[in-house]
Design a protein around this motif. Structure first.
Motif, mmCIF file in Angstrom:
data_model
loop_
_atom_site.group_PDB
_atom_site.id
_atom_site.type_symbol
_atom_site.label_atom_id
_atom_site.label_comp_id
_atom_site.label_asym_id
_atom_site.label_seq_id
_atom_site.Cartn_x
_atom_site.Cartn_y
_atom_site.Cartn_z
ATOM 1 N N MET A 1 0.816 -1.191 0.000
ATOM 2 C CA MET A 1 0.000 0.000 0.000
ATOM 3 C C MET A 1 0.867 1.266 0.000
ATOM 4 S SD MET A 1 -3.382 0.785 1.378
ATOM 5 C CE MET A 1 -4.079 2.270 1.845
ATOM 6 N N ARG A 2 1.941 1.177 0.812
ATOM 7 C CA ARG A 2 2.841 2.322 0.875
ATOM 8 C C ARG A 2 3.499 2.562 -0.488
ATOM 9 N NH1 ARG A 2 6.383 4.961 4.873
ATOM 10 N NH2 ARG A 2 8.264 5.439 3.749
ATOM 11 N N GLU A 3 3.832 1.463 -1.218
ATOM 12 C CA GLU A 3 4.460 1.597 -2.541
ATOM 13 C C GLU A 3 3.507 2.221 -3.537
ATOM 14 O OE1 GLU A 3 5.861 -2.235 -3.659
ATOM 15 O OE2 GLU A 3 7.368 -2.266 -2.067
ATOM 16 N N SER A 4 2.250 1.878 -3.495
ATOM 17 C CA SER A 4 1.282 2.481 -4.415
ATOM 18 C C SER A 4 1.093 3.951 -4.116
ATOM 19 C CB SER A 4 -0.051 1.729 -4.366
ATOM 20 O OG SER A 4 -0.644 1.867 -3.089
ATOM 21 N N MET A 5 1.194 4.337 -2.803
ATOM 22 C CA MET A 5 1.093 5.757 -2.447
ATOM 23 C C MET A 5 2.298 6.536 -2.994
ATOM 24 S SD MET A 5 -1.571 6.655 -0.718
ATOM 25 C CE MET A 5 -1.201 7.987 0.346
ATOM 26 N N LEU A 6 3.479 5.917 -2.888
ATOM 27 C CA LEU A 6 4.684 6.568 -3.400
ATOM 28 C C LEU A 6 4.619 6.702 -4.933
ATOM 29 C CD1 LEU A 6 7.486 4.944 -1.236
ATOM 30 C CD2 LEU A 6 6.741 7.309 -1.195
ATOM 31 N N MET A 8 1.927 6.939 -6.682
ATOM 32 C CA MET A 8 0.936 7.980 -6.966
ATOM 33 C C MET A 8 1.548 9.366 -6.764
ATOM 34 S SD MET A 8 -2.138 8.555 -7.819
ATOM 35 C CE MET A 8 -3.594 7.766 -7.266
ATOM 36 N N MET A 9 2.340 9.540 -5.695
ATOM 37 C CA MET A 9 2.969 10.834 -5.419
ATOM 38 C C MET A 9 3.975 11.199 -6.531
ATOM 39 S SD MET A 9 1.809 12.128 -2.660
ATOM 40 C CE MET A 9 2.978 13.180 -1.904
ATOM 41 N N ILE A 12 2.100 12.403 -9.495
ATOM 42 C CA ILE A 12 1.602 13.769 -9.266
ATOM 43 C C ILE A 12 2.747 14.765 -9.445
ATOM 44 C CG2 ILE A 12 0.693 15.337 -7.494
ATOM 45 C CD1 ILE A 12 -0.988 12.955 -6.472
ATOM 46 N N ARG A 13 3.931 14.433 -8.932
ATOM 47 C CA ARG A 13 5.091 15.328 -9.073
ATOM 48 C C ARG A 13 5.475 15.500 -10.555
ATOM 49 N NH1 ARG A 13 8.206 12.560 -4.317
ATOM 50 N NH2 ARG A 13 7.334 13.715 -2.582
ATOM 51 N N ILE A 14 5.514 14.390 -11.296
ATOM 52 C CA ILE A 14 5.858 14.453 -12.722
ATOM 53 C C ILE A 14 4.824 15.280 -13.472
ATOM 54 C CG2 ILE A 14 6.069 13.087 -14.837
ATOM 55 C CD1 ILE A 14 7.306 10.869 -13.082
ATOM 56 N N PHE A 15 3.548 15.042 -13.158
ATOM 57 C CA PHE A 15 2.486 15.808 -13.809
ATOM 58 C C PHE A 15 2.612 17.292 -13.465
ATOM 59 C CE2 PHE A 15 -1.843 17.569 -13.851
ATOM 60 C CZ PHE A 15 -2.141 17.388 -15.190
ATOM 61 N N GLY A 16 2.900 17.586 -12.194
ATOM 62 C CA GLY A 16 3.048 18.973 -11.753
ATOM 63 C C GLY A 16 4.225 19.665 -12.445
#
Length: 199
Positions: A1-6, A8-9, A12-16
């Protein structure tokens, strides 16, 4: 779960970061002067350092960019003909100037073609002084084989130097052909005129 959160983050950073880059491009291009063609790849091609020939130039004493070549120099590709446009120059050329090109069939054929284009309208196809212009009221030039030169002597005895001098400077109603015919082309015509002197 922690890996999927990372993961996802990171997305988001790449998209940002991508959105920020697009925004920066949009801002810089919208603020750009609309009359400009954009960035210059090689500015020295547009903003040259060299002076134009008609510009003032502080590098020379007279302040001019276009300078006269030094005395005694010869431009690249220019063939000197150091015989003046005088009777004395004509006579001196007769004694000293000889045809410099090889007596080959191809040079002779080219001389014939050049003669037909530049000389035959006045001198005629066979060099008899009966060219097309004589039918329109212009005085005929003397025949190469039978006529007398206005400078004295028979036309059939004209030397390489005399013919070349005449093509270069002109004589009587004939103007100079130096601007129309390169030196080598003039020599090819000289070669062909010698044949016409024997007709």
């Amino acid at each position: 779960m922690r890996e999927s959160m990372l993961a996802m983050m990171n997305k988001i950073r790449i998209f940002g970061a991508t959105m920020i880059a697009f925004a920066a491009v949009a801002v810089t291009s919208s603020c750009h002067d609309k009359r400009s063609t954009g960035w210059e790849y090689a500015p020295n091609m547009y903003e040259k350092i060299a002076y134009d020939p008609d510009q003032k130039n502080p590098n020379f004493k007279d302040g001019k960019t276009a300078q006269v070549p030094p005395a005694g120099t010869t431009p690249i590709g220019f063939t000197r003909f150091d015989y003046p446009n005088t009777r004395a120059g004509y006579d001196q050329a007769s004694l000293e100037v000889k045809n410099i090109i090889a007596q080959t069939q191809s040079n002779f054929a080219e001389g014939k073609l050049l003669y037909e284009h530049y000389c035959s309208p006045c001198h005629g196809e066979q060099g008899q002084g009966d060219g097309e212009v004589t039918k329109h009221g212009y005085p005929p030039p003397p025949s190469y084989s039978k006529g007398q030169s206005s400078r004295g002597g028979a036309m059939k005895d004209l030397t390489d130097g005399k013919i070349y001098h005449t093509i270069t400077y002109g004589v009587n109603a004939m103007g100079s052909y130096a601007s129309q015919l390169a030196p080598e082309e003039r020599w090819k015509i000289v070669m062909y005129v010698h044949k016409l002197q024997t007709l």
